[in-house]
Design a protein around this motif. Structure first.
Motif, PDB file in Angstrom:
ATOM      1  N   UNK A 219       0.854  -1.175  -0.082  1.00  0.00           N
ATOM      2  CA  UNK A 219       0.168  -0.222  -0.128  1.00  0.00           C
ATOM      3  C   UNK A 219       1.340   1.300  -0.353  1.00  0.00           C
ATOM      4  N   UNK A 220       2.093   1.207   0.408  1.00  0.00           N
ATOM      5  CA  UNK A 220       3.021   2.702   0.577  1.00  0.00           C
ATOM      6  C   UNK A 220       4.024   2.312  -0.127  1.00  0.00           C
ATOM      7  N   UNK A 221       4.245   1.371  -1.123  1.00  0.00           N
ATOM      8  CA  UNK A 221       5.759   1.832  -1.952  1.00  0.00           C
ATOM      9  C   UNK A 221       6.554   3.125  -1.818  1.00  0.00           C
ATOM     10  N   UNK A 222       6.103   4.035  -1.626  1.00  0.00           N
ATOM     11  CA  UNK A 222       6.914   4.423  -2.261  1.00  0.00           C
ATOM     12  C   UNK A 222       7.152   5.837  -1.543  1.00  0.00           C
ATOM     13  N   UNK A 223       6.664   5.278  -0.011  1.00  0.00           N
ATOM     14  CA  UNK A 223       6.970   5.696   1.596  1.00  0.00           C
ATOM     15  C   UNK A 223       8.571   4.970   2.279  1.00  0.00           C
ATOM     16  N   UNK A 224      10.109   5.608   2.132  1.00  0.00           N
ATOM     17  CA  UNK A 224      10.520   4.402   2.499  1.00  0.00           C
ATOM     18  C   UNK A 224      10.614   4.453   4.063  1.00  0.00           C
ATOM     19  N   UNK A 225      10.274   4.946   4.741  1.00  0.00           N
ATOM     20  CA  UNK A 225      10.146   4.675   6.211  1.00  0.00           C
ATOM     21  C   UNK A 225       9.599   3.452   5.996  1.00  0.00           C
TER      22      UNK A 225
END
Length: 439
Positions: A219-225
């Motif tokens: 769901x959050x592939x672009x959030x490095x954290x």
């Protein structure tokens, strides 16, 4: 039961005390626990009955169990018909029931004995000289008797009485050992059931957690954290799964069973490199790999990885901080060796002898800040032996500690032997070993 005459006060008191013992539920349970009542003849008991007859030169010896309803003849020498066929006597006709208080019956002439002369079985059985010794278990319950009978007057010598007592002790040793084996098997089954249930119950929430974690990552592939947290939690879940598998495998090993193997062609060098690279992220760059030659094996790659992982991580945790850890691969003929060497406090004494035992932790490991269950090294030995190899260790202040694993190049011969044993003995299903090739 009715005696054929009036008993004196001493004899009457004995019969009354023994009659109360006859139906004692704890005593009856102890007899049931032996598993011997109404069972076929067995050489272990027959041998002792025959030996007593030979050593004492008597025509009749009997090993009996006495419950509330009958006297059962487990073994005998010279038992007449029809008792040699029925192998039992109604309790009202039993003389052995009067040893249930733990007192022996010893007489050189039963026909003149104030107690025995009135017992209804004395005449029909031809009992004159007799020795009846109670079989007493560790809890103090009389299970039955061991007796010898002579149809004529005979003064028993001290040596003859000693022989009977020693043989009686041997009978009880046999019975007690069987009871212990039965209890151990019961405990083992309970432990296996508990571990299997525990590992199943633990794996269920782990599986659900990993699925939820994967969904969060997608769901959050672009959030490095988020990806960093997902990776960290996933590593922790993987470690928990390995711990559960270690517990299951250690329980198998402790029960005397082999760990499961899935054999295929694999490269021990490549497995070692990959495992050490992953451990470097946790323990820093301390591992020094030395290898010459090729190390293609027919083995279980997961088992090999777990050997390397356990030995290398142990060396990092319990060796001298900051010192290099040598991992050496070698080959000689049809065998390969894996050695893991570290510096630091040596493993000495009893710890060195018991280091591969399940749940054993050395004194230095116990005193260190590192926590553990004592499962890693037993698993190392278990996987080595399952392959047909072995595990050993040397340790000294001068040379450091060195664990050595020796493995065959091809574990299929060992696996085939195990399959044959498992099939013939029905110890476990043959599916715990599988072999696949990539040729």
């Amino acid at each position: 039961m009715k005696f054929l005459g009036a008993l004196d006060d001493v004899s009457l008191g004995r019969t009354q005390r023994c009659n109360r013992r006859l139906t004692d539920p704890n005593r009856l349970q102890a007899i049931r626990d032996t598993g011997l009542m109404d069972t076929p003849r067995e050489e272990a008991f027959d041998r002792l009955a025959h030996l007593a007859a030979e050593l004492l030169h008597v025509p009749l010896t009997i090993i009996s169990l006495v419950d509330a309803n009958k006297q059962f003849f487990k073994a005998d020498f010279g038992l007449p018909s029809p008792f040699s066929e029925t192998r039992e006597l109604p309790i009202d006709a039993s003389l052995c029931r009067y040893t249930l208080e733990g007192e022996s019956i010893i007489s050189s002439n039963a026909l003149a004995d104030p107690f025995l002369k009135f017992h209804p079985s004395t005449g029909p059985w031809g009992i004159v000289a007799i020795i009846v010794l109670p079989l007493i278990n560790p809890e103090g319950h009389v299970l039955g008797t061991f007796c010898c009978i002579e149809p004529k007057v005979r003064e028993w010598t001290a040596q003859e009485l000693k022989v009977m007592r020693e043989l009686t002790a041997s009978i009880m040793t046999e019975i007690n050992l069987r009871n212990q084996i039965t209890k151990l098997k019961t405990e083992q089954n309970l432990r296996d059931t508990f571990v299997a249930a525990l590992t199943h119950d633990l794996r269920t929430p782990l599986t659900a957690s990993k699925l939820s974690l994967q969904l969060l990552g997608r769901r959050h592939p672009d959030m490095p954290s988020v990806q960093t947290s997902v990776a960290r939690v996933n590593q922790s879940l993987d470690r928990a799964e390995r711990m559960i598998q270690n517990l299951l495998d250690a329980s198998q090993i402790q029960a005397g069973k082999h760990v499961a193997l899935k054999l295929s062609e694999c490269d021990l060098h490549a497995i070692t490199v990959q495992t050490l690279e992953e451990l470097t992220a946790v323990y820093t760059d301390r591992f020094v790999l030395k290898a010459e030659g090729t190390f293609q094996l027919m083995a279980d790659p997961i088992g090999l990885r777990r050997i390397v992982e356990n030995l290398a991580s142990n060396a990092a945790k319990y060796g001298a901080p900051g010192t290099p850890i040598e991992v050496v691969l070698g080959r000689s003929g049809a065998q390969v060796t894996l050695q893991v060497k570290n510096q630091g406090n040596p493993i000495l004494g009893e710890d060195l002898k018991n280091i591969f035992e399940p749940f054993h932790r050395s004194r230095s490991a116990t005193e260190s800040a590192e926590k553990g269950w004592g499962l890693g090294l037993p698993l190392v030995r278990g996987f080595a032996e399952a392959h047909g190899g072995r595990a050993s260790v040397t340790s000294s202040a001068e040379e450091g500690t060195c664990f050595t694993i020796t493995l065959p190049l091809d574990a299929r011969a060992r696996a085939q032997t195990r399959l044959e044993l498992l099939t013939s003995d029905r110890v476990a299903p043959a599916s715990d070993v599988s072999v696949s090739t990539r040729e």
